[in-house]
Design a protein around this motif. Structure first.
Motif, PDB file in Angstrom:
ATOM      1  N   ILE A  16      42.203  23.376  34.829  1.00 56.63           N
ATOM      2  CA  ILE A  16      40.953  24.025  35.225  1.00 56.63           C
ATOM      3  C   ILE A  16      40.445  24.860  34.046  1.00 56.63           C
ATOM      4  N   ALA A  38      34.167  29.031  31.035  1.00 60.66           N
ATOM      5  CA  ALA A  38      35.012  29.904  31.858  1.00 60.66           C
ATOM      6  C   ALA A  38      34.336  31.242  32.143  1.00 60.66           C
ATOM      7  N   PHE A  39      33.236  31.493  31.465  1.00 59.90           N
ATOM      8  CA  PHE A  39      32.441  32.699  31.684  1.00 59.90           C
ATOM      9  C   PHE A  39      31.120  32.348  32.375  1.00 59.90           C
ATOM     10  N   PRO A  73      36.796  27.344  37.251  1.00 65.24           N
ATOM     11  CA  PRO A  73      36.953  26.996  38.659  1.00 65.24           C
ATOM     12  C   PRO A  73      35.620  26.961  39.403  1.00 65.24           C
ATOM     13  N   PHE A 105      30.795  31.606  36.191  1.00 64.00           N
ATOM     14  CA  PHE A 105      30.880  32.771  37.080  1.00 64.00           C
ATOM     15  C   PHE A 105      29.598  33.606  37.058  1.00 64.00           C
ATOM     16  N   MET A 106      29.013  33.712  35.889  1.00 65.86           N
ATOM     17  CA  MET A 106      28.036  34.780  35.660  1.00 65.86           C
ATOM     18  C   MET A 106      26.594  34.324  35.815  1.00 65.86           C
ATOM     19  N   VAL A 114      36.890  38.408  43.470  1.00 71.77           N
ATOM     20  CA  VAL A 114      36.646  38.131  42.049  1.00 71.77           C
ATOM     21  C   VAL A 114      35.132  38.111  41.820  1.00 71.77           C
ATOM     22  N   PHE A 115      34.674  38.894  40.857  1.00 69.78           N
ATOM     23  CA  PHE A 115      33.233  39.002  40.596  1.00 69.78           C
ATOM     24  C   PHE A 115      32.675  37.646  40.197  1.00 69.78           C
ATOM     25  N   LEU A 156      36.195  41.611  29.823  1.00 68.89           N
ATOM     26  CA  LEU A 156      35.199  40.539  29.959  1.00 68.89           C
ATOM     27  C   LEU A 156      35.267  39.986  31.377  1.00 68.89           C
ATOM     28  N   ARG A 157      34.086  39.736  31.944  1.00 63.38           N
ATOM     29  CA  ARG A 157      33.995  39.110  33.271  1.00 63.38           C
ATOM     30  C   ARG A 157      34.364  37.625  33.185  1.00 63.38           C
ATOM     31  N   GLY A 158      34.460  36.995  34.339  1.00 69.42           N
ATOM     32  CA  GLY A 158      34.751  35.568  34.400  1.00 69.42           C
ATOM     33  C   GLY A 158      36.217  35.282  34.115  1.00 69.42           C
ATOM     34  N   ILE A 159      36.520  34.047  33.776  1.00 70.30           N
ATOM     35  CA  ILE A 159      37.820  33.546  33.283  1.00 70.30           C
ATOM     36  C   ILE A 159      38.920  33.501  34.350  1.00 70.30           C
ATOM     37  N   ILE A 160      38.899  34.423  35.317  1.00 70.97           N
ATOM     38  CA  ILE A 160      39.974  34.487  36.311  1.00 70.97           C
ATOM     39  C   ILE A 160      39.995  33.189  37.124  1.00 70.97           C
ATOM     40  N   GLY A 161      41.192  32.583  37.217  1.00 72.78           N
ATOM     41  CA  GLY A 161      41.302  31.300  37.915  1.00 72.78           C
ATOM     42  C   GLY A 161      41.242  30.119  36.964  1.00 72.78           C
TER      43      GLY A 161
END
Lengths: 275, 252
Positions: B149, B121-122, B152, B125-126, B159-160, A119-124
């Motif tokens: 956090i 958290a998704f 972020p 980013f997306m 990081v994508f 799954l994308r995202g979540i990092i950090g």
């Protein structure tokens, strides 16, 4: 054959089971949650798919729960979930925080019978930092060193509790457009369903109904429970009972108020007869 | 008499239509977000071509696979704009939706528990654009650094990530977010607010341009839309909000 009831279904859920519940807008069986409270279930590990609402707060308040894995617990417009908050503060339950698409993805991995899903995202995010079972790897199909991505383990609940609109003679359950419930059913070891009503025949023979059906393949038992999602909504059958949930939120602020709520709406004879 | 909620909805609508930002063709609105939902309806009812997917619409829900479909759409880049808030928001646009103190839930000594991260958290980013919205503007919400956090505001290189916060709208003002320097700047002040007052109510540092205008009032036409057809659209999902702000109740 003696027809099943919510209480007979609840009797088959062992203490300590990993029990999955859809959120308030996606067909949780609140009737089965009430029956679990009456049975005095203990140490349940609840899974919010992907978030948790009224039924989760009820089970926590009644002392049925040891752990909650979820992406949020709330009563919607009625605010924070009071018994969840109190139990957490008292150290009576642990919560494993996830984030919504992660729970969907873990169930999809189980549905496919594969060990993990990326799954994308979540990092950090600190959610990741608190989930040692979630791994970050470089995209293995890229250059093998860059493009970090999160891997989530397959998750297969012991039991899923769903309230559908109707069940047929073939054991199929109709959930309309709430087809994420089908993913939950596919991923779970057992599905216990309550429904508003029973219908003749086999809904999978009807092209118009079939897309909203969870196949009987996945359903272990069905019991009729009229208004079994109440006080939350059921598709276009009935609306969220905001006044009742507000009353719950008010009473459940204190342990005494919560006990009064249980007496009035879960334990009393009329509440049981209605189910 | 213009209600604060109406002013906030109109402010959000102007940010959605910001010509400097990438176009918002498909906007999704998550749980418990009546003011962002009103803003999206305002954009749509003004005749702008936008697809609105309201996750919590009971009848006629836009998804046939629930919230999973929302996240799949967003994963593919098909959702252009989303709204997020937080129990705490810091000066780097980090969001905390989980709680204060030690990791909330890890110990009974944790501070205040918030509901949880939902999909933040998704989504953060997306989605190419996120508009942050939090009505309460106080030092306990707008903090120097969030305790935890959930999502972020900026990510390490590599990081994508498709986007981050475009702006933060509160009950007192509008901030713009600058991901290149991970800082907010003050864009406009709601009526009655001053730069010093905002500084006192904000736990984090932010940039202040030489001239900070007042947030424009909603126009008569915008107010008429909000109080009429937009309230009609929102009554089923947000009955308490509609009763409180528009003084309208769902017919029994």
């Amino acid at each position: 054959m003696i027809p099943h009831t919510p209480d007979s279904l609840a009797a088959s859920v062992p203490d300590g089971a990993l029990v999955a519940l859809p959120p308030d807008n996606s067909l949780p069986s609140v009737a089965l949650a009430r029956a679990l409270v009456r049975r005095g279930a203990k140490d349940l590990r609840l899974l919010g798919v992907p978030v948790s609402g009224f039924a989760t707060d009820l089970l926590i308040g009644a002392g049925c729960v040891a752990e909650v894995q979820t992406s949020a617990v709330s009563l919607g417009e009625a605010g924070f979930a009071p018994r969840f908050t109190a139990a957490l503060k008292a150290g009576q339950i642990t919560v494993r925080d996830a984030t919504c698409p992660a729970i969907h993805s873990m169930l999809q991995a189980a549905e496919k019978g594969i060990p993990f899903m990326p799954l994308r995202g979540i990092i950090g995010s600190d959610i990741l930092r608190n989930r040692p079972d979630w791994k970050v790897v470089p995209n293995p199909l890229g250059d093998g060193v860059s493009d970090p991505i999160v891997l989530l383990p397959a998750l297969s609940p012991d039991v899923a509790l769903i309230h559908g609109v109707m069940a047929d003679e073939a054991g199929n359950v109709w959930v309309g457009r709430r087809r994420e419930c089908a993913t939950l059913a596919h991923a779970s070891q057992r599905v216990l369903a309550t429904v508003e009503r029973l219908v003749k025949g086999d809904m999978l023979e009807d092209e118009r109904l079939a897309p909203g059906v969870i196949s009987g393949t996945y359903i272990e038992k069905v019991a009729v429970a009229e208004r079994g999602a109440w006080p939350v909504a059921l598709l276009d059958e009935y609306a969220f009972d905001a006044a009742h949930v507000a009353e719950y939120a008010r009473l459940a602020k204190t342990e005494a108020g919560f006990a009064e709520y249980l007496d009035r709406y879960v334990f009393n004879a009329r509440a049981q007869a209605a189910e | 008499m213009i209600k604060l909620e109406e002013r906030l909805a109109a402010s959000l609508a102007r940010l959605i239509l910001d010509p400097a930002a990438p176009p918002a063709r498909h906007i999704a609105v998550g749980a418990a977000s009546p003011i962002p939902a009103a803003a999206c309806w305002l954009v749509k009812k003004q005749g702008h071509p936008v697809r609105l997917s309201l996750l919590h619409k009971r009848t006629g829900n836009p998804f046939s696979e629930g919230s999973r479909e929302l996240f799949d759409l967003t994963g593919q880049g098909r959702i252009d704009l989303f709204f997020l808030g937080g129990g705490q928001i810091d000066g780097k646009a980090n969001l905390n939706l989980v709680g204060t103190g030690e990791w909330p839930g890890g110990s009974p000594q944790g501070g205040v528990r918030f509901p949880g991260s939902f999909g933040s958290a998704f989504m953060y980013f997306m989605t190419p654009r996120t508009i942050l919205f939090r009505e309460e503007h106080s030092p306990r919400v707008l903090v120097p650094q969030v305790d935890n956090i959930s999502a972020p505001g900026v990510s390490e290189p590599g990081v994508f990530r498709r986007g981050t916060a475009q702006a933060l709208v509160t009950g007192k003002c509008v901030f713009a977010f600058h991901p290149d320097r991970a800082r907010f700047s003050l864009t406009s002040l709601h009526p009655g607010e001053t730069v010093d007052g905002i500084r006192a109510a904000t736990g984090f540092d932010f940039d202040v341009p030489a001239d900070v205008p007042q947030t424009p009032d909603p126009t008569e036409a915008e107010l008429a839309l909000l109080r009429g057809p937009i309230c009609d659209e929102m009554l089923e999902t947000y009955p308490e909000f509609c009763a409180r702000v528009f003084d309208r109740k769902l017919a029994a």
